[in-house]
Scaffold this motif. Structure first.
Motif, PDB file in Angstrom:
ATOM      1  N   ARG A  97       0.832  -1.202   0.000  1.00  0.00           N
ATOM      2  CA  ARG A  97       0.000   0.000   0.000  1.00  0.00           C
ATOM      3  C   ARG A  97       0.865   1.249   0.000  1.00  0.00           C
ATOM      4  O   ARG A  97       1.923   1.297   0.622  1.00  0.00           O
ATOM      5  CB  ARG A  97      -0.891   0.009   1.245  1.00  0.00           C
ATOM      6  N   HIS A 203       1.677  -1.719   4.939  1.00  0.00           N
ATOM      7  CA  HIS A 203       1.724  -0.258   5.005  1.00  0.00           C
ATOM      8  C   HIS A 203       2.957   0.181   5.805  1.00  0.00           C
ATOM      9  O   HIS A 203       2.831   0.921   6.789  1.00  0.00           O
ATOM     10  CB  HIS A 203       0.452   0.256   5.689  1.00  0.00           C
ATOM     11  N   TYR A 206       3.610   4.041   6.551  1.00  0.00           N
ATOM     12  CA  TYR A 206       2.449   4.825   7.001  1.00  0.00           C
ATOM     13  C   TYR A 206       2.797   5.713   8.194  1.00  0.00           C
ATOM     14  O   TYR A 206       3.499   5.300   9.120  1.00  0.00           O
ATOM     15  CB  TYR A 206       1.318   3.884   7.385  1.00  0.00           C
TER      16      TYR A 206
END
Length: 256
Positions: A97, A203, A206
């Protein structure tokens, strides 16, 4: 010589056989226990996901699988984490992601950067607090459906794609002693484009969006209590947990 009724040589062989049988029994017994234990652990691991927590003891779900619990992290900043110093490109290709960037300059005078107040306003009696929402895997926050839930003073900051945060006095007698409160960040709240968070494996780059809250005119030499809340359609509060969806802060600023 007299004759003894026992055959010592035969008895020794029988004793050795008995010990071997006992040893063999315990080897099989503990081997079976170890096999059962390993089997149950393997069966448990088959039910776990590498990308989403199966059990979260402080997070509740409703029938639509939206998380009902929301935890707020608060820090009195001495220095922002290293990861917020240079966010890099708008999106990162590391991991499955992509992650949105967050620039510290968006926090205005509370950024703590060179050329700004590196004491985060505490030296001048105008303290900044940095708030962020805890990471909850796969949670998609929804903005408030009814703006009436947001206090009147926070109505001007309600936006379609932002989770608003608002601070106010907790005690009635402090209402005139708080002064102006300023908010810095994207939309002065928590933008929806940063959610959901997919976990460390999917992720890895993030970062949660930050909101800087600056209290610019607090009354000196008074103990002031404030409460800050986030508002959303799937954000609830609990009297059993005062940090669910909100936090309290107490200030006492000396004039000297």
């Amino acid at each position: 010589l007299g004759k003894f009724p026992w055959n010592f040589q035969s008895e020794s062989i029988q004793a050795k056989c008995s010990r071997i049988k006992i040893l063999l029994f315990y080897l099989i017994f503990y081997g079976c226990l170890a096999g059962i234990f390993i089997g149950t652990i393997q069966a448990l691991l088959l039910t776990l996901s590498n990308y989403k927590p199966t059990y979260q003891d402080r997070v509740l779900y409703d029938n639509s699988f939206d998380l009902m619990a929301w935890f707020l992290c608060l820090s009195v900043p001495v220095e922002l984490p290293e990861s917020y110093r240079d966010r890099g490109q708008l999106e990162s290709d590391v991991g499955v992601r992509k992650a949105c960037r967050f620039k510290r300059t968006w926090l205005g005078p509370c950024a703590g950067l060179d050329g700004h107040d590196e004491s985060f306003g505490f030296k001048d009696g105008k303290p900044c607090l940095i708030a962020k929402l805890n990471r909850i895997v796969n949670f998609r926050p929804r903005p408030p459906t009814n703006n009436a839930s947001v206090p009147d003073a926070g109505q001007t900051r309600v936006q379609l794609n932002v989770i608003p945060i608002h601070c106010q006095n907790k005690r009635e007698e402090d209402a005139s002693k708080i002064g102006e409160i300023k908010y810095y960040g994207i939309g002065m709240g928590f933008p929806l484009q940063y959610y959901p968070y997919y976990g460390k494996l999917l992720h890895p780059q993030y970062l949660q969006p930050l909101v800087a809250i600056q209290f610019t005119n607090l009354t000196f030499n008074e103990e002031l209590r404030l409460e800050c809340k986030v508002y959303g359609a799937n954000i609830d509060y609990s009297e059993k947990d005062r940090y669910q969806g909100r936090f309290d802060v107490k200030f006492t600023i000396a004039s000297s």
